[in-house]
Design an enzyme around this catalytic site. Structure first.
Site, PDB file in Angstrom:
ATOM      1  CE  LYS A  24     -11.647   0.884   6.920  1.00 24.82           C
ATOM      2  NZ  LYS A  24     -11.004  -0.447   6.915  1.00 24.82           N
ATOM      3  CB  SER A  43      -9.740  -0.885   3.194  1.00 25.23           C
ATOM      4  OG  SER A  43     -10.149  -1.446   4.432  1.00 25.23           O
ATOM      5  CB  SER A  92      -8.161  -3.258   6.249  1.00 23.29           C
ATOM      6  OG  SER A  92      -8.470  -3.535   4.913  1.00 23.29           O
TER       7      SER A  92
END
Ligand code: GLN
Length: 522
Positions: A76, A169, A193
């Site tokens: 990420k 996210s 997330s």
């Protein structure tokens, strides 16, 4: 080969069935084929070739191999990667090249993993859709599965805008795994997330106990809740990667001092002596009938297998969203103070005065979700509000955490809950409401575990009537990842959910996927 688990891929590499470079090139071509999903912000092609060639050499020369040698991974874009742009999906950090690797990134590299790229996310991890990135929204790969296309709801004007969100996210990481472009991906989990997008994209998503995995180099959202998360194709793979990542880090004083013993999960798992709790407060408004149905069928499944299933109460759950809001925004306000246009990141051209430069930099660099949280947080931290909001929210957080302690003390081993309210929303529906409201609604089942610091994992449980994945969440006691993942693996075996990547072929641009069993068919 791309449809296998990390363990199987590692075994194939060791048997010499293919080389790390061959495997990584396949993943690279998959990344190109699926670039319309927008999962990656940066594809690190040069690094792939370099790291894979180094792995080739280790294999050829019979050198000692790492646990993840030659395995494609994605990270990420809120984890610092040395000499690789790290943006947090924000204009503020566009072009920022960190000088060091986050501890978890270094640990992956030390075990021979090959970095395919940095994945897309909601700006600074704030959101539940992966729709709020300056690099554009991430598309859920299941939107292109035959099942979904056949069951199109006709809610969209044209076929091209008919796609569903990934959740967030860490939507880029979930998509990267789900679309088969890597074997495992790092996400972060502050309020859900990792688990939310894992559930929407049909992957496993593990949020470890706070303090088990280092946060050093994870660009902070809420320091007291952030945890690096693991997105994987199956529970075994998540356990393998946890073994690589977990343990004390001198750079993160909140990590445990006790050594972590990596584990492999057995194939035969007995659930007969377990007590599974079903929190009654998790029958939340907005819970879809389908999710409720797979949740209760799974409780039955466990009971039929000999586990004791009991209803439990977590009475402070109903305060969790508002409590999270106060604590999150307060920490965001102080975390984001470092982005002032001086040291690194975006700097505005407006430079009449230092003050003017500060404020223009922050206005231009952050989206309105981030700016909104900074404003709320600063409000809660004002001298006259501090006691009433921030201190009170910390007390409520303690009550929420104590709810879990009490339930586990009463003899419950694991909690079984939904991960999300329902399946993924179509993008055009999702953006009608803003991400702030959505986040608050979507995280109802996941946030509490962050506030309590305890581990939780989502496992795919089947497909909704629209052909989209639904996940269920298991929540465990602090540092009891072994027990938690055992139950998760047991469940995974009952379901035999077929991830998108397995068996797939591209037919007329659609991903065809053979789906075997799900809770609904049990
Ligand atoms: N959706 C939550 C938020 O927006 C959680 C985000 C996260 O876990 N990073 O704060």
């Amino acid at each position: 080969m791309l449809g296998t688990s990390l363990r199987e891929a590692a075994a194939a590499l060791r048997r010499g069935h293919l080389s790390p470079t061959e495997l990584c090139l396949k993943c690279l071509s998959f990344i190109r084929e699926t670039s319309f999903l927008n999962a990656y912000i940066t594809v690190t092609e040069d690094i792939v070739l370099k790291q894979a060639a180094e792995a080739d050499k280790r294999f050829k020369e019979g050198k000692p191999l790492g646990e993840l040698d030659g395995i494609p991974v994605a990270i990420k874009d809120n984890f610092s990667t040395a000499n690789i742009e790290t943006t947090c999906g924000s204009r503020m950090l566009k072009g920022y090249i960190p000088p060091y690797n986050a501890t978890v990134v270094q640990k992956l590299f030390d075990q021979g993993a090959v970095l395919m790229g940095k994945t897309n996310l909601d700006e600074f991890g704030m959101g539940s859709g992966s729709t709020d990135s300056i690099f554009g929204p991430v598309r859920n790969p299941w939107s292109y599965s035959k099942q979904y296309r056949e069951k199109r709801t006709e809610c969209c004007p044209d076929e091209d805008s008919d796609w569903v969100i990934t959740g967030g996210s860490s939507g880029g990481s979930a998509t990267a795994v789900s679309a088969g472009t890597c074997y495992v991906a790092l996400g972060s989990d502050t309020g859900g997330s990792t688990r939310n997008p894992a559930s929407h994209c049909g992957t496993v998503g593990l949020k470890p106990t706070y303090g088990l995995v280092s946060r050093h180099g994870l660009i902070p959202l809420v320091n007291s809740m952030d945890v690096p998360g693991i997105l994987a194709r199956c529970v075994d793979d998540a356990a393998t990667v946890l073994g690589v990542l977990a343990g004390h880090d001198p750079q993160d004083s909140t990590t445990i001092l006790d050594p972590f013993q990596p584990f492999t999960l057995p194939d035969a798992i007995d659930v007969t002596n377990l007590c599974i709790g079903i929190p009654k407060e998790y029958h939340a408004p907005g819970l879809s009938a389908e999710t409720l149905s797979i949740w209760s069928k799974t409780a039955d499944l466990l009971e039929n297998a000999g586990a004791k299933v009991v209803e439990v109460s977590l009475p402070h759950t109903r305060y969790s969203i508002v409590c999270y809001h106060v604590l999150c925004t307060a920490e965001v306000a102080s975390n984001m103070a470092r982005f002032d246009g001086l040291e690194y990141g975006h700097r505005s051209d407006i430079q009449e005065s230092t003050e003017a430069m500060y404020s223009a930099t922050r206005r231009e660099g952050f989206n309105d979700v981030v700016r909104g949280r900074i404003l709320s947080g600063n409000f809660f931290l004002l001298k006259q509000n501090y006691e009433q909001y921030f201190v009170k929210a910390q007390k409520v957080r303690r009550l929420i955490a104590d709810d879990f302690v009490n339930v586990f003390r009463s003899g419950v081993d694991i909690l079984l809950t939904p991960t999300t309210l329902g399946d993924a929303a179509p993008y055009i529906e999702f953006i009608k409401e803003d991400n702030r409201t959505r986040s608050a609604q979507e995280d109802v089942f996941t946030q509490c575990a962050n506030m309590a610091g305890i581990p939780a994992v989502t496992v795919p449980a089947g497909l909704s009537s629209r052909g989209l994945p639904l996940g269920l969440q298991f929540i465990g006691q602090a540092f009891h990842e072994h027990q938690l993942l055992m139950v998760a693996k047991w469940f995974e075996k009952q379901i035999d959910f077929c991830p998108l990547v397995f068996d797939r072929t591209l037919e007329n641009g659609h991903i065809v996927q053979r789906h075997s069993k799900s809770v609904s068919s049990l």
